[in-house]
Design an enzyme around this catalytic site. Structure first.
Site, PDB file in Angstrom:
ATOM      1  N   GLU A   1      41.314  28.313  61.375  1.00  0.00           N
ATOM      2  CA  GLU A   1      40.600  28.292  60.093  1.00  0.00           C
ATOM      3  C   GLU A   1      40.051  29.693  59.766  1.00  0.00           C
ATOM      4  O   GLU A   1      40.129  30.147  58.615  1.00  0.00           O
ATOM      5  CB  GLU A   1      39.472  27.247  60.164  1.00  0.00           C
ATOM      6  CG  GLU A   1      38.386  27.324  59.105  1.00  0.00           C
ATOM      7  CD  GLU A   1      38.838  26.982  57.685  1.00  0.00           C
ATOM      8  OE1 GLU A   1      40.027  26.709  57.486  1.00  0.00           O
ATOM      9  OE2 GLU A   1      37.987  27.043  56.779  1.00  0.00           O
TER      10      GLU A   1
ATOM     11  N   TRP B   1      49.085  29.106  36.888  1.00  0.00           N
ATOM     12  CA  TRP B   1      49.445  29.559  38.226  1.00  0.00           C
ATOM     13  C   TRP B   1      50.970  29.541  38.228  1.00  0.00           C
ATOM     14  O   TRP B   1      51.584  28.473  38.198  1.00  0.00           O
ATOM     15  CB  TRP B   1      48.891  28.620  39.299  1.00  0.00           C
ATOM     16  CG  TRP B   1      49.099  29.139  40.685  1.00  0.00           C
ATOM     17  CD1 TRP B   1      48.295  30.002  41.382  1.00  0.00           C
ATOM     18  CD2 TRP B   1      50.189  28.822  41.563  1.00  0.00           C
ATOM     19  NE1 TRP B   1      48.829  30.250  42.613  1.00  0.00           N
ATOM     20  CE2 TRP B   1      49.980  29.542  42.764  1.00  0.00           C
ATOM     21  CE3 TRP B   1      51.323  28.023  41.465  1.00  0.00           C
ATOM     22  CZ2 TRP B   1      50.861  29.470  43.846  1.00  0.00           C
ATOM     23  CZ3 TRP B   1      52.197  27.954  42.540  1.00  0.00           C
ATOM     24  CH2 TRP B   1      51.962  28.673  43.719  1.00  0.00           C
TER      25      TRP B   1
ATOM     26  N   CYS C   1      47.548  25.062  37.705  1.00  0.00           N
ATOM     27  CA  CYS C   1      47.451  25.212  36.255  1.00  0.00           C
ATOM     28  C   CYS C   1      46.397  24.228  35.758  1.00  0.00           C
ATOM     29  O   CYS C   1      46.281  23.108  36.253  1.00  0.00           O
ATOM     30  CB  CYS C   1      48.746  24.936  35.504  1.00  0.00           C
ATOM     31  SG  CYS C   1      50.069  26.061  35.933  1.00  0.00           S
TER      32      CYS C   1
ATOM     33  N   GLU D   1      43.394  34.827  53.328  1.00  0.00           N
ATOM     34  CA  GLU D   1      43.490  34.496  51.904  1.00  0.00           C
ATOM     35  C   GLU D   1      42.493  35.267  51.046  1.00  0.00           C
ATOM     36  O   GLU D   1      42.712  35.454  49.858  1.00  0.00           O
ATOM     37  CB  GLU D   1      43.383  32.987  51.668  1.00  0.00           C
ATOM     38  CG  GLU D   1      42.040  32.373  51.928  1.00  0.00           C
ATOM     39  CD  GLU D   1      42.029  30.855  51.656  1.00  0.00           C
ATOM     40  OE1 GLU D   1      41.406  30.140  52.438  1.00  0.00           O
ATOM     41  OE2 GLU D   1      42.642  30.412  50.674  1.00  0.00           O
TER      42      GLU D   1
ATOM     43  N   HIS E   1      51.660  36.013  75.674  1.00  0.00           N
ATOM     44  CA  HIS E   1      53.064  35.586  75.579  1.00  0.00           C
ATOM     45  C   HIS E   1      53.740  36.198  74.361  1.00  0.00           C
ATOM     46  O   HIS E   1      54.638  35.600  73.777  1.00  0.00           O
ATOM     47  CB  HIS E   1      53.146  34.056  75.537  1.00  0.00           C
ATOM     48  CG  HIS E   1      52.634  33.418  76.793  1.00  0.00           C
ATOM     49  ND1 HIS E   1      53.313  33.457  77.983  1.00  0.00           N
ATOM     50  CD2 HIS E   1      51.459  32.789  77.052  1.00  0.00           C
ATOM     51  CE1 HIS E   1      52.599  32.855  78.921  1.00  0.00           C
ATOM     52  NE2 HIS E   1      51.451  32.440  78.380  1.00  0.00           N
TER      53      HIS E   1
ATOM     54  N   LYS F   1      43.351  26.420  43.554  1.00  0.00           N
ATOM     55  CA  LYS F   1      42.643  25.493  44.431  1.00  0.00           C
ATOM     56  C   LYS F   1      43.366  24.170  44.610  1.00  0.00           C
ATOM     57  O   LYS F   1      43.412  23.609  45.692  1.00  0.00           O
ATOM     58  CB  LYS F   1      41.238  25.248  43.900  1.00  0.00           C
ATOM     59  CG  LYS F   1      40.412  24.420  44.873  1.00  0.00           C
ATOM     60  CD  LYS F   1      38.970  24.725  44.788  1.00  0.00           C
ATOM     61  CE  LYS F   1      38.190  24.044  45.882  1.00  0.00           C
ATOM     62  NZ  LYS F   1      38.398  24.653  47.198  1.00  0.00           N
TER      63      LYS F   1
ATOM     64  N   ARG G   1      42.051  26.319  39.120  1.00  0.00           N
ATOM     65  CA  ARG G   1      43.396  25.744  39.269  1.00  0.00           C
ATOM     66  C   ARG G   1      44.501  26.781  39.086  1.00  0.00           C
ATOM     67  O   ARG G   1      45.678  26.471  39.205  1.00  0.00           O
ATOM     68  CB  ARG G   1      43.599  24.627  38.246  1.00  0.00           C
ATOM     69  CG  ARG G   1      42.613  23.484  38.402  1.00  0.00           C
ATOM     70  CD  ARG G   1      42.870  22.439  37.351  1.00  0.00           C
ATOM     71  NE  ARG G   1      44.128  21.776  37.570  1.00  0.00           N
ATOM     72  CZ  ARG G   1      44.297  20.701  38.305  1.00  0.00           C
ATOM     73  NH1 ARG G   1      43.267  20.132  38.869  1.00  0.00           N
ATOM     74  NH2 ARG G   1      45.480  20.166  38.470  1.00  0.00           N
TER      75      ARG G   1
ATOM     76  N   LYS H   1      41.069  31.906  56.470  1.00  0.00           N
ATOM     77  CA  LYS H   1      40.057  32.325  55.486  1.00  0.00           C
ATOM     78  C   LYS H   1      40.112  33.833  55.252  1.00  0.00           C
ATOM     79  O   LYS H   1      40.071  34.288  54.114  1.00  0.00           O
ATOM     80  CB  LYS H   1      38.639  31.952  55.953  1.00  0.00           C
ATOM     81  CG  LYS H   1      38.253  30.525  55.790  1.00  0.00           C
ATOM     82  CD  LYS H   1      38.023  30.081  54.372  1.00  0.00           C
ATOM     83  CE  LYS H   1      39.112  29.129  53.949  1.00  0.00           C
ATOM     84  NZ  LYS H   1      38.953  27.763  54.358  1.00  0.00           N
TER      85      LYS H   1
ATOM     86  N   ASN I   1      51.297  21.307  33.280  1.00  0.00           N
ATOM     87  CA  ASN I   1      50.992  21.549  34.694  1.00  0.00           C
ATOM     88  C   ASN I   1      52.012  20.761  35.505  1.00  0.00           C
ATOM     89  O   ASN I   1      52.151  19.553  35.300  1.00  0.00           O
ATOM     90  CB  ASN I   1      49.551  21.070  34.960  1.00  0.00           C
ATOM     91  CG  ASN I   1      49.237  20.834  36.421  1.00  0.00           C
ATOM     92  OD1 ASN I   1      48.440  19.977  36.752  1.00  0.00           O
ATOM     93  ND2 ASN I   1      49.840  21.572  37.308  1.00  0.00           N
ATOM     94  N   GLY I   2      52.754  21.449  36.383  1.00  0.00           N
ATOM     95  CA  GLY I   2      53.763  20.749  37.185  1.00  0.00           C
ATOM     96  C   GLY I   2      55.076  21.509  37.157  1.00  0.00           C
ATOM     97  O   GLY I   2      55.117  22.684  36.798  1.00  0.00           O
TER      98      GLY I   2
HETATM   99  C1  F6R Z   1      42.206  27.251  52.242  1.00  0.00           C
HETATM  100  C2  F6R Z   1      42.371  26.143  51.319  1.00  0.00           C
HETATM  101  C3  F6R Z   1      43.654  25.421  51.322  1.00  0.00           C
HETATM  102  C4  F6R Z   1      43.424  23.906  51.138  1.00  0.00           C
HETATM  103  C5  F6R Z   1      44.767  23.190  51.004  1.00  0.00           C
HETATM  104  C6  F6R Z   1      44.622  21.688  50.944  1.00  0.00           C
HETATM  105  O1  F6R Z   1      40.946  27.836  52.131  1.00  0.00           O
HETATM  106  O2  F6R Z   1      41.490  25.843  50.557  1.00  0.00           O
HETATM  107  O3  F6R Z   1      44.392  25.678  52.464  1.00  0.00           O
HETATM  108  O4  F6R Z   1      42.714  23.421  52.234  1.00  0.00           O
HETATM  109  O5  F6R Z   1      45.412  23.647  49.851  1.00  0.00           O
HETATM  110  O6  F6R Z   1      43.852  21.300  49.851  1.00  0.00           O
HETATM  111  P1  F6R Z   1      43.195  19.866  49.770  1.00  0.00           P
HETATM  112  O7  F6R Z   1      42.195  19.751  50.834  1.00  0.00           O
HETATM  113  O8  F6R Z   1      42.600  19.823  48.407  1.00  0.00           O
HETATM  114  O9  F6R Z   1      44.307  18.876  49.935  1.00  0.00           O
END
Ligand code: F6R
Length: 593
Positions: free
Chosen positions: A461, A76, A2, A468, A484, A588, A28, A465, A100-101
Site C-alpha cells: 500500500e 478521463w 469521466c 501514484e 532474490h 477515482k 472521476r 501511494k 462515461n464508459g
Molecule cells: C489507490 C486507489 C485505487 C483504488 C482502486 C479500487 O490509492 O485509490 O487503487 O483502491 O481503484 O477502487 P475501489 O475501492 O473504489 O473499488
C-alpha cells in the site's frame, strides 16, 4: 471514470450549476472538460478546454449564457488523446451528448455512418453515439425514439446524456454499466441527470439511482416531468431517496487538500465502523474466504488474510478482480466471497461479483458508497462509514476496509477502540517529522517498501501511494525477498522504507535493512518505541532515519503504520509540488476495464 452532469430547468442561467456540479465530479477524471447548452434562439453551443475544470470555468466566466438546458462532462481519456477535439460533449447535426464508459462496437457503427455521409472530427468512441442519434432523427424518428434506437444498438458500458437543438424541452439519459442518478431540486424547478449524488449535493433534495439498461426522459411543459423505461423499453418506477450527501461532506473543512483531511479522519472513522458493526456473520463454520478487489482495496484484503488466518484459522484467498473474472476459477460451496470497493463502482470488482452470483454463490460486499452498484447488487453488505472520499488516492477507506474485516474475526467487546484511536492520533501528531522526511526523500530515483508478515501488505500500500502521487517507481516487497533480485536496484539514490515494528519479524527485517545499507542504500525505518534498545547502532548510521510509533501488538500496530505511510506519500508529493488530490493520469472511480 469521466463525470457527467446535466440539467433541464425553469431557470435562465444553468451554467453556474453545471460547473459547480462538474467540479465536485472532478475526482472521476480531469484531463479535459466541456459543456453544451441550447441558447434562447435554439442554437446548440459548446465550450471545451483541456486541463482541469478551472480552465473551463475561466472560459465560461467570459461569456453570458442564457439557457435552461445543458450537459457537461469531465473526461478521463480512454479512446483518443487529451485534446480539445476529443473532449466531450460531442456533437452531430444539432445533437450533443456526454458519455462515461466505452462503446465496444464503435468502429462498426462508424463505418455504417460514414457510408451515410456522417462526418467525424474526434478520435473518440463517443462521437459515434451523437451521429447515430442524428442518423435515426434523419430517418424520421423524433429525438426520444432516435435515442432509444441508438441505445439498443450500442455494445459496451455507458452512462449517456443527450440534448437536441430542435427539441429543447427534453433531456435524455441512459445507463448500462456506468452509474447514473436523476436529481430533483427542492423547488421542483430543476431536474438533473448526473453520475452520482456527490455532483448533486446542494442541488438535488431527492434522487433516483437508475438500474441497468434504464433510459430516462426529463421533459419540461408547464412543470418538469420524468419517465423511466427499463431495458425492454417499458415504463417503470424506481425508488426516490433523499440525497444525503451534504456540501460539508464534499468540502475540505479547513484542510489544505482533501487527502490531508481524509488522512486526519483515519483516527475518527475507526470509531464509526466499530460503533456500527453489528453484523450477524458467523465465519467460523466456513471452509474458506475468498476476497476479490482492485488496488488499495485489494491490499486491504491481503492485510485481512493475515488476521483472519491467524485469529480465526480460516483459509483466505485474495484475488485481483480483473484477473479473477477472466479465468475459470474454482468456486467452492462453503466459501464466503467478499468484494471490497470504496466507490462500489469499480467495473472489474462489480463484474467479478456478478460472475460469482451467476455461479450460485452468495456475495458479501464491503463498500463505502451504499447506493453504488456493488452495494445494491451484493447479497449482503457491510457499509464502511468512512464518509465521502474525494482525494483520488484512497486513504481513510483503506483503514476501515481493513478494520471491518478484522471485526469479522475478533470479539467486538474485547476490541480496544480507544487505544486504536490514540495510536492513530499519535502518528497524526507527528506529522511534522514525516513532512521533514518527505523533503529528504523526495528526489529518490525509486523507492522500496519492505516488510515481513502483516507488514508486507502495508508495504504494498505504501509503494502504491507514493507511486501514484509522486510519479516515481516504487515497489512493495516482502523484506526476505529483496535479495532474490530487486536488491540489484539499490544504490545511494534509492530510499527503502522499512516497516519493522518490534514484532516477531523485527530481527529479520533489520538484517535485510543491513543488507541494503551495505550497498549504500538509504533507509527510513518505521518502528515501535520498544525497538530503541535493539537497533544495535543502526539509528546512528548516516543513511538511516528512524520514525518511532507507540508500542502495541497486532492487530493494532498495522493501523498507525498505515497512517505513517499515507502521510509520507502525501508530504512527498506535496514537497514535489504535485496536485495530491488529483494526481496525473488517474481517476477515482474506475468504471472502465
Ligand atoms: C489507490 C486507489 C485505487 C483504488 C482502486 C479500487 O490509492 O485509490 O487503487 O483502491 O481503484 O477502487 P475501489 O475501492 O473504489 O473499488
Amino acid at each position: 471514470m469521466c463525470g457527467i452532469v446535466s440539467i433541464l430547468s425553469f431557470e435562465d442561467d444553468i451554467s453556474k450549476k453545471l460547473i459547480g456540479a462538474l467540479e465536485r465530479l472532478e475526482y472521476r477524471g480531469y484531463d479535459s472538460a466541456g459543456l453544451a447548452f441550447i441558447d434562447k434562439n435554439s442554437n446548440l453551443q459548446r465550450i471545451r478546454s483541456v486541463g482541469k475544470i478551472e480552465e473551463l470555468r475561466r472560459r465560461i466566466n467570459k461569456i453570458t449564457i442564457k439557457s435552461n438546458i445543458g450537459i457537461a462532462h469531465t473526461r478521463w481519456a480512454t479512446h483518443g488523446k487529451v485534446t480539445e477535439g476529443n473532449a466531450h460533449p460531442h456533437v452531430s447535426n444539432g445533437v450533443a451528448i456526454v458519455h462515461n464508459g466505452i462503446i465496444e462496437n464503435y468502429q462498426e457503427l462508424k463505418k455504417k455512418l460514414l457510408k451515410e455521409n456522417f462526418e467525424f472530427e474526434s478520435e473518440t468512441d463517443t462521437e459515434v453515439i451523437a451521429a447515430l442519434i442524428a442518423f435515426h432523427i434523419k430517418n424520421g424518428n423524433n429525438f426520444e425514439q432516435a435515442f432509444k434506437n441508438t441505445i439498443l444498438e450500442l455494445k459496451g458500458t455507458f452512462a449517456i446524456v443527450a440534448i437536441y437543438e430542435k427539441e429543447t424541452n427534453i433531456l435524455l439519459g441512459a445507463k448500462k454499466g456506468s452509474p447514473m442518478a436523476i436529481g430533483f431540486s427542492e423547488d421542483e424547478r430543476s431536474y438533473y441527470i448526473a453520475s452520482d449524488a456527490i455532483a448533486l449535493s446542494s442541488l438535488a433534495k431527492n434522487i433516483i439511482y437508475l438500474e441497468e439498461g434504464d433510459i430516462v426522459k426529463i421533459e419540461k411543459q408547464d412543470k418538469l416531468n420524468y419517465t423511466i423505461f427499463n431495458s425492454s423499453i417499458h415504463m417503470t418506477k424506481r425508488n426516490i431517496i433523499p440525497n444525503n450527501v451534504s456540501l460539508s461532506d464534499v468540502s475540505k473543512n479547513g484542510y489544505e487538500t482533501f487527502m490531508l483531511k481524509e488522512i486526519f479522519e483515519e483516527a475518527t472513522i475507526v470509531r464509526n465502523i466499530y460503533n456500527n458493526f453489528d453484523y450477524d456473520i458467523n465465519i467460523s463454520d466456513l471452509d474458506s474466504i475468498s476476497i476479490i478487489a482492485c488496488g488499495t482495496s485489494y491490499y486491504a484484503g491481503l492485510l485481512a488474510k493475515y488476521w483472519i488466518e491467524d485469529i480465526a484459522q480460516i483459509h483466505v484467498d485474495v484475488e485481483i478482480a480483473s484477473e479473477f473474472r477472466y479465468r475459470n476459477p474454482v468456486i467452492f460451496s462453503n466459501t464466503l466471497y467478499i468484494f471490497i470497493s470504496q466507490s462500489g463502482e469499480t467495473i472489474d470488482t462489480l463484474c467479478a461479483m456478478r460472475m460469482v452470483k451467476e455461479l450460485g454463490r452468495k456475495t458479501l460486499a464491503l463498500v463505502n458508497v451504499e447506493t453504488s452498484s456493488i452495494a445494491r447488487e451484493a447479497d449482503y453488505m457491510i457499509k464502511l462509514f468512512a464518509g465521502v472520499e474525494i482525494g483520488v488516492a484512497s486513504t481513510k477507506a483503506f483503514v476501515v476496509q481493513a478494520l471491518s474485516l478484522l471485526l469479522l474475526c475478533v470479539k467486538k467487546q474485547d476490541f480496544k477502540i480507544d487505544f486504536l484511536e490514540d495510536l492513530i492520533n499519535s502518528v497524526l501528531n507527528n506529522k511534522y517529522q514525516l513532512s521533514h522526511i518527505a523533503e529528504k526523500i523526495k528526489d529518490s530515483r525509486s523507492f522500496f517498501y519492505i516488510g515481513r508478515g502483516i507488514n508486507y501488505p502495508i508495504a504494498l500500500e505504501g509503494a502504491l501511494k507514493i507511486k501514484e502521487l509522486s510519479y516515481v517507481s516504487a515497489e512493495g516487497y516482502p523484506a526476505g525477498e529483496i535479495k532474490h533480485g530487486p536488491i540489484a536496484i539499490i544504490d545511494e539514490n534509492v530510499y527503502t522504507i522499512a516497516l519493522a515494528p518490534f514484532d516477531k519479524y523485527f530481527e529479520k527485517t533489520i538484517s535485510n535493512t543491513q543488507e541494503i545499507l551495505a550497498r549504500n542504500g538509504k533507509i527510513i525505518l518505521i518502528t515501535t518505541e520498544k525497538a530503541r534498545d535493539h537497533l544495535h547502532g543502526l539509528e546512528s548510521s548516516k543513511n538511516v532515519y528512524c520514525v518511532f510509533i507507540p508500542d502495541s501488538d497486532e492487530p493494532y500496530t498495522s493501523f498507525p503504520l498505515i497512517t505513517v505511510i499515507h502521510l509520507l506519500a502525501y508530504y512527498t508529493s506535496k514537497s514535489k509540488g504535485y496536485d495530491v488530490d488529483k494526481p496525473r493520469n488517474l481517476a477515482k472511480s474506475v468504471t472502465v476495464e
